[in-house]
Design a protein around this motif. Sequence first.
Motif, PDB file in Angstrom:
ATOM      1  N   THR A  18       0.843  -1.079   0.002  1.00 44.82           N
ATOM      2  CA  THR A  18      -0.124   0.165  -0.093  1.00 44.82           C
ATOM      3  C   THR A  18       0.931   1.259   0.000  1.00 44.82           C
ATOM      4  OG1 THR A  18      -1.636  -0.989   1.152  1.00 44.82           O
ATOM      5  CG2 THR A  18      -1.858   1.071   1.155  1.00 44.82           C
ATOM      6  N   ILE A  19       1.952   1.332   0.877  1.00 40.99           N
ATOM      7  CA  ILE A  19       2.761   2.336   1.081  1.00 40.99           C
ATOM      8  C   ILE A  19       3.504   2.646  -0.383  1.00 40.99           C
ATOM      9  CG2 ILE A  19       4.780   3.525   2.114  1.00 40.99           C
ATOM     10  CD1 ILE A  19       3.891   2.033   4.729  1.00 40.99           C
ATOM     11  N   LYS A  20       3.988   1.566  -1.041  1.00 44.09           N
ATOM     12  CA  LYS A  20       4.701   1.572  -2.419  1.00 44.09           C
ATOM     13  C   LYS A  20       3.760   2.174  -3.334  1.00 44.09           C
ATOM     14  CE  LYS A  20       7.129  -1.272  -5.675  1.00 44.09           C
ATOM     15  NZ  LYS A  20       7.070  -2.651  -6.097  1.00 44.09           N
ATOM     16  N   ASP A  21       2.661   1.680  -3.486  1.00 41.53           N
ATOM     17  CA  ASP A  21       1.476   2.143  -4.462  1.00 41.53           C
ATOM     18  C   ASP A  21       1.490   3.750  -4.313  1.00 41.53           C
ATOM     19  OD1 ASP A  21       1.347  -0.419  -5.443  1.00 41.53           O
ATOM     20  OD2 ASP A  21      -0.766  -0.742  -4.658  1.00 41.53           O
ATOM     21  N   ARG A  25       2.309   6.618  -7.063  1.00 41.45           N
ATOM     22  CA  ARG A  25       1.364   7.390  -7.427  1.00 41.45           C
ATOM     23  C   ARG A  25       1.769   9.035  -7.300  1.00 41.45           C
ATOM     24  NH1 ARG A  25      -2.676   5.390  -4.985  1.00 41.45           N
ATOM     25  NH2 ARG A  25      -2.629   7.048  -3.130  1.00 41.45           N
ATOM     26  N   ALA A  26       2.297   9.130  -6.187  1.00 39.77           N
ATOM     27  CA  ALA A  26       2.572  10.652  -5.745  1.00 39.77           C
ATOM     28  C   ALA A  26       3.647  11.017  -6.919  1.00 39.77           C
ATOM     29  CB  ALA A  26       3.110  10.584  -4.408  1.00 39.77           C
ATOM     30  N   ARG A  27       4.708  10.007  -7.046  1.00 33.69           N
ATOM     31  CA  ARG A  27       6.019  10.377  -7.883  1.00 33.69           C
ATOM     32  C   ARG A  27       5.267  10.572  -9.456  1.00 33.69           C
ATOM     33  NH1 ARG A  27      10.498   6.476  -5.533  1.00 33.69           N
ATOM     34  NH2 ARG A  27      11.202   7.782  -3.973  1.00 33.69           N
ATOM     35  N   SER A  28       4.252   9.988  -9.634  1.00 36.11           N
ATOM     36  CA  SER A  28       3.979  10.087 -11.076  1.00 36.11           C
ATOM     37  C   SER A  28       3.117  11.225 -11.374  1.00 36.11           C
ATOM     38  CB  SER A  28       2.918   8.999 -11.331  1.00 36.11           C
ATOM     39  OG  SER A  28       1.784   9.069 -10.879  1.00 36.11           O
ATOM     40  N   GLN A  29       2.738  11.911 -10.183  1.00 35.18           N
ATOM     41  CA  GLN A  29       2.009  13.263 -10.237  1.00 35.18           C
ATOM     42  C   GLN A  29       2.841  14.417 -10.116  1.00 35.18           C
ATOM     43  OE1 GLN A  29      -1.244  12.812  -7.515  1.00 35.18           O
ATOM     44  NE2 GLN A  29      -2.147  11.328  -8.863  1.00 35.18           N
ATOM     45  N   LEU A  30       4.206  14.208  -9.947  1.00 34.38           N
ATOM     46  CA  LEU A  30       5.104  15.329  -9.777  1.00 34.38           C
ATOM     47  C   LEU A  30       5.071  16.042 -11.140  1.00 34.38           C
ATOM     48  CD1 LEU A  30       7.751  13.899  -7.585  1.00 34.38           C
ATOM     49  CD2 LEU A  30       6.173  15.689  -7.030  1.00 34.38           C
ATOM     50  N   GLU A  69      -8.024  19.329  -4.877  1.00 33.78           N
ATOM     51  CA  GLU A  69      -9.244  18.988  -4.434  1.00 33.78           C
ATOM     52  C   GLU A  69     -10.099  18.075  -5.489  1.00 33.78           C
ATOM     53  OE1 GLU A  69     -11.061  22.731  -3.559  1.00 33.78           O
ATOM     54  OE2 GLU A  69      -9.793  23.073  -1.949  1.00 33.78           O
ATOM     55  N   ASP A  70     -10.050  18.250  -7.041  1.00 35.16           N
ATOM     56  CA  ASP A  70     -10.620  17.510  -7.691  1.00 35.16           C
ATOM     57  C   ASP A  70      -9.890  15.892  -7.862  1.00 35.16           C
ATOM     58  OD1 ASP A  70     -12.362  17.194  -9.949  1.00 35.16           O
ATOM     59  OD2 ASP A  70     -10.707  17.085 -11.483  1.00 35.16           O
ATOM     60  N   GLN A  71      -8.815  16.064  -7.567  1.00 33.47           N
ATOM     61  CA  GLN A  71      -8.056  14.661  -7.652  1.00 33.47           C
ATOM     62  C   GLN A  71      -8.453  13.870  -6.200  1.00 33.47           C
ATOM     63  OE1 GLN A  71      -6.260  13.109  -9.702  1.00 33.47           O
ATOM     64  NE2 GLN A  71      -5.759  14.495 -11.225  1.00 33.47           N
ATOM     65  N   SER A  72      -8.614  14.338  -5.061  1.00 34.63           N
ATOM     66  CA  SER A  72      -8.922  14.054  -4.177  1.00 34.63           C
ATOM     67  C   SER A  72     -10.352  13.289  -4.071  1.00 34.63           C
ATOM     68  CB  SER A  72      -8.684  14.516  -2.771  1.00 34.63           C
ATOM     69  OG  SER A  72      -9.339  15.721  -2.585  1.00 34.63           O
TER      70      SER A  72
END
Length: 88
Positions: A18-21, A25-30, A69-72
């Motif tokens: 879960t942490i790895k995912d 995901r966070a890195r892909s959104q940078l 906000e839209d992403q969340s």
Amino acid sequence: MATGWAGDGAVQDQIDATIKDAIERARSQLPQGPGLVHCEECGKKIPEARRKAVPGVRLCVDCQQAHDEDQSAHSGYNRRGSKDSQLR
């Protein structure tokens, strides 16, 4: 100590996955590539301090906040690590 059919360390493996995912995901959104001087959505000037703090920035603070906000609102609930998914 695992119970039932789960092997030893199965719960920790779920937590680690879960942490790895989440990290992936966070890195892909940078932001990628060169940053912009003006916001690509509203055209407002992006302050120099923001451009230095966030390399590759493409949105002003207001547009970025709206985007976040839209992403969340559209992010799914991760059932893999939830207690409910383990009970079913």
